[in-house]
Structure formats: C-alpha cells, structure tokens
Design an enzyme around this catalytic site. Sequence first.
Site, mmCIF file in Angstrom:
data_model
loop_
_atom_site.group_PDB
_atom_site.id
_atom_site.type_symbol
_atom_site.label_atom_id
_atom_site.label_comp_id
_atom_site.label_asym_id
_atom_site.label_seq_id
_atom_site.Cartn_x
_atom_site.Cartn_y
_atom_site.Cartn_z
ATOM 1 N N CYS A 81 0.673 0.887 10.649
ATOM 2 C CA CYS A 81 0.353 0.252 9.369
ATOM 3 C C CYS A 81 -0.847 1.010 8.829
ATOM 4 O O CYS A 81 -0.926 2.224 9.010
ATOM 5 C CB CYS A 81 0.104 -1.250 9.535
ATOM 6 S SG CYS A 81 -1.172 -1.673 10.733
ATOM 7 N N CYS A 102 2.952 12.484 2.130
ATOM 8 C CA CYS A 102 4.034 12.628 1.158
ATOM 9 C C CYS A 102 3.847 11.555 0.094
ATOM 10 O O CYS A 102 3.534 10.418 0.412
ATOM 11 C CB CYS A 102 5.395 12.474 1.846
ATOM 12 S SG CYS A 102 6.785 12.589 0.717
ATOM 13 N N GLU A 121 0.822 -1.225 0.000
ATOM 14 C CA GLU A 121 0.000 0.000 0.000
ATOM 15 C C GLU A 121 0.846 1.260 0.000
ATOM 16 O O GLU A 121 0.420 2.287 -0.484
ATOM 17 C CB GLU A 121 -0.915 0.092 1.226
ATOM 18 C CG GLU A 121 -1.731 -1.110 1.552
ATOM 19 C CD GLU A 121 -1.150 -1.842 2.755
ATOM 20 O OE1 GLU A 121 -0.090 -2.497 2.578
ATOM 21 O OE2 GLU A 121 -1.748 -1.770 3.829
#
Length: 130
Positions: free
Chosen positions: A70, A118, A31
Amino acid sequence: MARSISYITGSQLISLRSRPNIAIIDVRDDERSYDGHIAGSLHYASDTFSDKISNLIQEVKGKDTLVFHCALSQVRGPTCARKFVNHLQEIKDDAGIKNVLVLERGFNGWEASGRPICRCNSVPCKSENA
Ligand SMILES: [Zn+2]
C-alpha cells in the site's frame, strides 16, 4: 501452500520482478489515481479487497509469487496479504501461489528510493515490468 507472509525490500523486488511468475498487488485506495504506481502492478483497493479476492485469484493464474503493497505497507498491505492467505486456506486451494510477500515501506518507500513510477491510466496497467 503460502501460509506465512514475508517482507521484501525494493531492491529485492527489482531483481524478482524480471521473473514472469510474479504479480504486484497495489491495495492503496484513491491514491493510486494521483500518485502513480509501480509498473505492471494490479490494483485491488483495500476497501473492497475482501469482495474481490476471487477475481484476484483468477487474474494471477499462473503466478506463484504475489507482492502486496500500500502506501507504507504498514496496515493495508499486510492486512490484505493476510486476508488473501486466509482465503486460500479457507477454500483449501492454494491456486498455485507459493509466496505471499509484502513490499517493505510500500509505494512511498519505493518512490523515495528513486525507483521508476508509472503514471498511465490504463486498467490494468499495460506497462511492462522494467
Ligand atoms: Zn501503469
């Protein structure tokens, strides 16, 4: 030595991350590459985490606070944080780490609260902690 793992909220992390002695450890797997990441975070994917704990200890030399997360910080984040603490106990060296924290609600909660993401492709992320 860090033996217990505590949770911190996104707003606590915002105030903590201005300190130079903190490292954010993203343990999401694929991801990370398409969802973006918290600026300045290191990537240690959960599926290879155990093999790379020694690299992580090297990379966070000089830091005393690690914040794991996570996607939701329900399974992978706390599991990796626990593995890390157990590893330090096994090698009987705290590597200067005093606090092992887990970011509540993980990356998804961070993003849902409108906090900055980011999207660089640099490894490691070159972005400064905002
Ligand atoms: Zn980045």
